[in-house]
Design a protein around this motif. Structure first.
Motif, PDB file in Angstrom:
ATOM      1  N   LYS A   6      -1.006  -0.276   4.721  1.00  0.00           N
ATOM      2  CA  LYS A   6      -0.467  -1.592   5.084  1.00  0.00           C
ATOM      3  C   LYS A   6      -0.802  -2.660   4.060  1.00  0.00           C
ATOM      4  O   LYS A   6      -0.102  -3.665   3.958  1.00  0.00           O
ATOM      5  N   LEU A   7      -1.896  -2.487   3.306  1.00  0.00           N
ATOM      6  CA  LEU A   7      -2.280  -3.507   2.327  1.00  0.00           C
ATOM      7  C   LEU A   7      -1.912  -3.098   0.904  1.00  0.00           C
ATOM      8  O   LEU A   7      -2.238  -3.800  -0.056  1.00  0.00           O
ATOM      9  N   GLY A   8      -1.261  -1.942   0.769  1.00  0.00           N
ATOM     10  CA  GLY A   8      -0.842  -1.502  -0.557  1.00  0.00           C
ATOM     11  C   GLY A   8      -2.001  -1.136  -1.468  1.00  0.00           C
ATOM     12  O   GLY A   8      -1.976  -1.403  -2.668  1.00  0.00           O
ATOM     13  N   LEU A   9      -3.032  -0.529  -0.901  1.00  0.00           N
ATOM     14  CA  LEU A   9      -4.195  -0.126  -1.694  1.00  0.00           C
ATOM     15  C   LEU A   9      -4.238   1.399  -1.798  1.00  0.00           C
ATOM     16  O   LEU A   9      -3.617   2.101  -1.012  1.00  0.00           O
ATOM     17  N   ARG A  10      -5.009   1.885  -2.786  1.00  0.00           N
ATOM     18  CA  ARG A  10      -5.266   3.322  -2.817  1.00  0.00           C
ATOM     19  C   ARG A  10      -6.269   3.637  -1.715  1.00  0.00           C
ATOM     20  O   ARG A  10      -7.210   2.854  -1.496  1.00  0.00           O
ATOM     21  N   PRO A  11      -6.116   4.766  -1.034  1.00  0.00           N
ATOM     22  CA  PRO A  11      -7.045   5.058   0.074  1.00  0.00           C
ATOM     23  C   PRO A  11      -8.514   4.946  -0.327  1.00  0.00           C
ATOM     24  O   PRO A  11      -9.322   4.414   0.438  1.00  0.00           O
ATOM     25  N   ASP A  12      -8.870   5.406  -1.520  1.00  0.00           N
ATOM     26  CA  ASP A  12     -10.274   5.345  -1.907  1.00  0.00           C
ATOM     27  C   ASP A  12     -10.730   3.938  -2.272  1.00  0.00           C
ATOM     28  O   ASP A  12     -11.909   3.712  -2.532  1.00  0.00           O
ATOM     29  N   ASP A  13      -9.800   2.988  -2.282  1.00  0.00           N
ATOM     30  CA  ASP A  13     -10.197   1.588  -2.466  1.00  0.00           C
ATOM     31  C   ASP A  13     -10.493   0.909  -1.128  1.00  0.00           C
ATOM     32  O   ASP A  13     -10.718  -0.298  -1.082  1.00  0.00           O
ATOM     33  N   VAL A  14     -10.445   1.685  -0.066  1.00  0.00           N
ATOM     34  CA  VAL A  14     -10.862   1.166   1.237  1.00  0.00           C
ATOM     35  C   VAL A  14     -12.076   1.979   1.675  1.00  0.00           C
ATOM     36  O   VAL A  14     -12.007   3.204   1.765  1.00  0.00           O
ATOM     37  N   ARG A  15     -13.182   1.291   1.909  1.00  0.00           N
ATOM     38  CA  ARG A  15     -14.386   1.963   2.398  1.00  0.00           C
ATOM     39  C   ARG A  15     -14.604   1.535   3.845  1.00  0.00           C
ATOM     40  O   ARG A  15     -14.651   0.338   4.146  1.00  0.00           O
TER      41      ARG A  15
END
Lengths: 756, 171
Positions: A228-237
């Motif tokens: 939803k925020l257009g990030l790479r999954p590993d950029d979300v912790r």
């Protein structure tokens, strides 16, 4: 070896076909029964932290410079937010940022239920944020809400495509039946009310979004926010070490985490967005109400020849179709079954999974209907269930991986036999009775799930996996499994969990899947560590590796020699043994399900409609039991939640406006310690020989499923009255008693009118 | 009544125009000070200013018991007591029930009996049980039901909480 397979994945009764990587499971199951650690009652490893108030929940996260977010929510059931102006909020003291549905797509201007979020404000204090929300200028365009599920269906307002199912020929079967019963059952909407409300604290470390969140699925939140925020999954912790209950409502990221993330991005400061109890009861999910129009036909010998159901789920503004039709399709060996399940789209809050979604509601209808059928046939309810036992899966004829429902029935007999003595306690005012109901549910878990085990030179063993313990005691169960495999005491094993940046992928804690999904991965990792320890031991003492094993904290050789584990591990110094494990596949071509039966004893005051539940005996078949203490606690907790669902809990809506009248815990009646009956809990405790290296299924949901029907059947046994609508409060009880009196009067009139 | 407003506390805080009120109180045996605003609850002060997050906020209005603390030895919901009312008084939270190293018998009993699940209600239940056993060392089942019915728990089903209270009463 890893394999890529196409497989059926099940969560909360919803199946989907997915590609998944699985690894072969090299370990044989342990023998049945209690072992050294597994199968022994174990205290919570983190119990003292919790009891001393030292456990840190999302609610306790306080970061330097943290802002507080408040949410502007619709006050009516159906309105469009037009022309939102957040500028007045931004002028107030302490307010740092505001956002509205005009700028972000996770907020919707079409507010389809009371409590729908349309804007949010971040401020230095929560009071300032609330003042900011008050200051936002909104032009609301209100319209008439749609609240009646039947009317929604008639108008074609559905949340998704309806689900129909058919096997055999129901109409022909009912036409040929000796006895047919038909009844309409209703269940109400109830609220999860986890003690910790939905909440998240978000902040950015460079390009990485760090999310502290009260969640049942760390990895699901990571993927959802990234998308939803257009990030790479590993950029979300995502971090969640302790969480204060979920019961299905915390499977997703929710809008509150998106609000916190976006406000944090705009302000450069951490933002907490925590629902209040009122918001929790408005907009954090609910078990949807249902209407069930059911039919059953049987031959006079008790063989059920046909079951039919028209089900309406009052889903709300959005959501999915929980399987209210599932028990009717799956519980009994009936040849002719037809069901239709429709989901009404209404101006009420979206449903969320709630502990065995659909099956709690559907079992109430089906298992009450069965007793009505048994009454007409003059067949004992337990006997009727035995006669219609399904020996193989009724959906497609697959064998069950294991099924001990008949053993559950056998163990229920002593409790069922108490009915004569219980009924004899009745007097003019208080009528006593006993009822029972069966249960079917999923709970087999599945791949993928991973765990690591780290063994250090000091003899410490640490399980590392980025799973969450939602309060069920998964952490302790994982430690027990690793300790058993490594032949050490429980105290020697620690479990590090709750952080997507610090461990491998772990499954959702929903659908009774934590133990059956994570447990085998942990055992597999511990098994890998054990093999490595024994490899080193073989070299150290010049033995053949196959002659060595780990037991009681020692390396034991079949020739009689043994050495303390420390004498080997001490040689490691800074080197570590790292075991890796993965969850293997579910057995192909088999149906993995859980089963059980509960027997309830009640007393009803026929003058006032007061109902007292005196005793509930629960016998469940969920494969191997890892921690009997934790398992019993799950059963007791499920039964008490069911007791609330059956007798007191009810999300009340104003029938005209759709306003939620039960937003606080004085209005919404949760069971208290004063309501607790005697609970007797038994497990068949037989490992499922086809399922993973553990043979263990999940237990989170089964205990909440049959309770309502068992209580309603006990009420019928006590009074003769048919209670077909939940909750069975005094009003419903008195209504049912009055209906019974009228029916008796009518049949009396007929008898009187008959010519002598 | 428990979880009602705590009465009979003379208001003695000093009002400062800019910051609100400075209060001085004893928390878990230690003298503490806090700047609070006039409408601030004791629970907010404990959790956010005095950094004692053991007492939990789950309903904000005295319906769940998760914030149970002892005020001069009496059981109260900290969310229903104004911080200013605690000025000059003694507060014991779950963090201060036991001595620094020791465990309170109620804490030990809750863990041994398996009365802790998610644990969010546990601090409040532990404090309420400690207060019950202080007043009534050997409560009957009905007395337990009466005394603890203001503490809501959504996970355990309460059965093991009975076990824990009995275990603590014996120890």
């Amino acid at each position: 070896m890893a394999r890529l397979i196409r497989t059926e994945k099940e969560v909360e009764g919803r199946y989907e076909e997915v590609w998944t990587v699985v690894e072969e499971d090299a370990l044989d199951q342990w023998p049945a029964g209690p072992l050294e650690v597994v199968g022994q009652p174990a205290q919570r490893q983190d119990g003292l932290q919790r009891a001393r108030g030292e456990a840190r929940y999302t609610a306790d996260v306080r970061l330097p410079g943290m802002l507080h977010a408040a949410v502007l929510r619709s006050g009516v059931a159906r309105a469009d937010a037009r022309a939102i102006d957040v500028l007045p909020a931004l002028e107030l003291p302490g307010v740092q940022a505001a956002l509205s549905c005009e700028e972000v797509d996770f907020l919707d201007a079409e507010a389809g239920y009371p409590g729908a979020a349309v804007a949010a404000v971040a401020a230095d204090t929560i009071e300032q944020a609330r003042a900011g929300v008050e200051a936002i200028a909104v032009e609301w365009d209100e319209s008439e809400p749609l609240l009646d599920p039947d009317e929604a269906i008639a108008r074609g307002q559905l949340v998704s495509e309806s689900s129909s199912y058919e096997r055999g020929d129901l109409e022909a079967a009912l036409a040929g039946a000796d006895v047919v019963v038909e009844a309409e059952y209703r269940t109400q909407s109830v609220l999860h009310n986890s003690m910790e409300t939905h909440q998240a604290v978000c902040h950015w470390e460079g390009d990485t979004l760090v999310v502290h969140i009260s969640t049942q699925y760390i990895w699901g939140v990571r993927d959802e926010l990234a998308e939803k925020l257009g990030l790479r999954p590993d950029d979300v912790r995502v971090v969640c070490e302790f969480m204060g209950g979920g019961f299905g409502a915390k499977n997703g990221a929710g809008d509150y985490s998106l609000i916190a993330a976006e406000l944090s991005r705009r302000t450069g400061r951490p933002v907490r967005c925590a629902l209040t109890r009122r918001e929790e009861n408005l907009a954090a999910g609910n078990r949807n109400a249902t209407i069930q129009r059911l039919r059953a036909g049987a031959r006079s010998d008790g063989t059920i020849v046909g079951l039919g159901g028209e089900f309406v789920n009052a889903v709300g503004w959005s959501g999915w179709l929980a399987g209210t039709d599932g028990p009717m399709q799956m519980l009994y060996g009936v040849d002719n079954v037809a069901t239709m399940l429709r989901g009404a789209k209404l101006n009420s809050a979206p449903m969320a999974a709630f502990r065995a979604p659909g099956f709690v509601e559907g079992t109430f209808g089906l298992e009450c209907l069965l007793d009505e059928l048994g009454g007409k046939l003059g067949i004992d309810p337990l006997e009727l269930r035995r006669r219609n036992h399904a020996d193989a899966d009724v959906l497609d004829g697959r064998p069950y991986s294991s099924k001990s429902l008949l053993e559950c029935y056998r163990r229920a007999e002593p409790h069922w036999d108490r009915r004569h003595e219980v009924r004899a306690r009745s007097d003019e005012t208080w009528k006593h009775g006993v009822g029972l109901a069966s249960q079917v549910w999923y709970g087999g878990g599945g791949p993928p799930s991973y765990a690591w085990v780290r063994v250090g030179s000091d003899g410490s063993m640490t399980v590392v996996t980025a799973m969450q313990d939602i309060g069920t005691g998964s952490r302790t169960a994982m430690a027990q499994i690793a300790a058993e495999e490594l032949g050490v005491s429980l105290a020697q094993v620690r479990v590090e969990l709750g952080d997507s940046a610090r461990g491998p992928f772990a499954s959702i804690s929903a659908g009774s899947s934590t133990i059956p999904s994570m447990g085998p991965a942990v055992r597999s990792a511990a098994g890998d560590a054990r093999r490595q320890i024994l490899e080193l031991a073989a070299q150290r003492w010049q033995k053949e590796q196959r002659t060595l094993s780990l037991k009681g904290g020692r390396i034991v050789c079949s020739d009689g020699g043994s050495w303390p584990l420390e004498s080997l591990l001490g040689l490691l110094e800074d080197a570590q043994i790292l075991g890796m494990g993965a969850r293997g596949p579910n057995p192909t071509g088999m149906r993995v399900l859980t089963f059980g039966v509960q027997v309830a004893e009640v007393a009803v005051d026929v003058g006032t409609g007061e109902i007292r539940v005196g005793r509930i005996a629960a016998i469940h078949d969920v494969g191997r039991i890892i921690n009997p203490l934790g398992a019993r606690s799950q059963v007791e907790g499920g039964i008490i939640q069911a007791l609330g669902h059956t007798l007191s809990e009810h999300r009340l809506l104003d029938p005209r406006t759709g306003t939620v009248l039960t937003q606080t815990l004085d209005a919404y009646k949760l069971p208290t310690i004063a309501d607790v009956p005697e609970i007797v809990c038994e497990f068949v405790d037989e490992p499922d020989s086809h399922l993973t290296n553990l043979g263990a299924k999940g237990l989170g949901e089964p205990p909440i499923i049959p309770t309502a029907a068992a209580i309603a059947n006990a009420i019928r046994d006590a009074t003769g009255a048919d209670v077909r609508s939940l909750p069975i409060d005094r009003e419903e009880m008195l209504r049912a008693l009055a209906a019974l009196a009228r029916a008796k009067e009518r049949s009396g009139d007929r008898v009187a009118a008959r010519p002598a | 009544m428990r979880c009602g407003f705590w009465r009979n506390v003379p208001w003695s805080g000093v009002w400062h125009e800019d910051r609100g009120v400075k209060i001085r109180l004893t928390v878990n045996g230690e003298p503490r000070e806090a700047d609070v605003w006039a409408g601030e609850s004791l629970l907010t002060t404990l959790r956010d200013t005095l950094e004692l997050p053991g007492s939990k906020n789950a309903c904000e209005q005295g319906e769940c018991g998760s914030c149970s603390v002892l005020l001069d030895g009496a059981l109260v919901c900290a969310c229903l007591v104004l911080a200013a009312q605690a000025d000059g008084h003694e507060v014991t939270t779950v963090e201060g029930l036991a001595d620094r190293e020791e465990l309170h018998r109620v804490q030990r009993a809750f863990v041994e009996a398996g009365a802790v699940q998610c644990g969010f209600c546990t601090p409040g239940l532990v404090v309420a049980t400690a207060a019950l056993l202080e007043a009534n060392p050997d409560p009957s089942d009905d007395e337990m039901r009466e005394a603890l019915s203001g503490n809501l728990c959504r996970c355990t089903g309460y059965a093991k909480i009975f076990d824990a209270v009995r275990l603590a009463a014996r120890s």
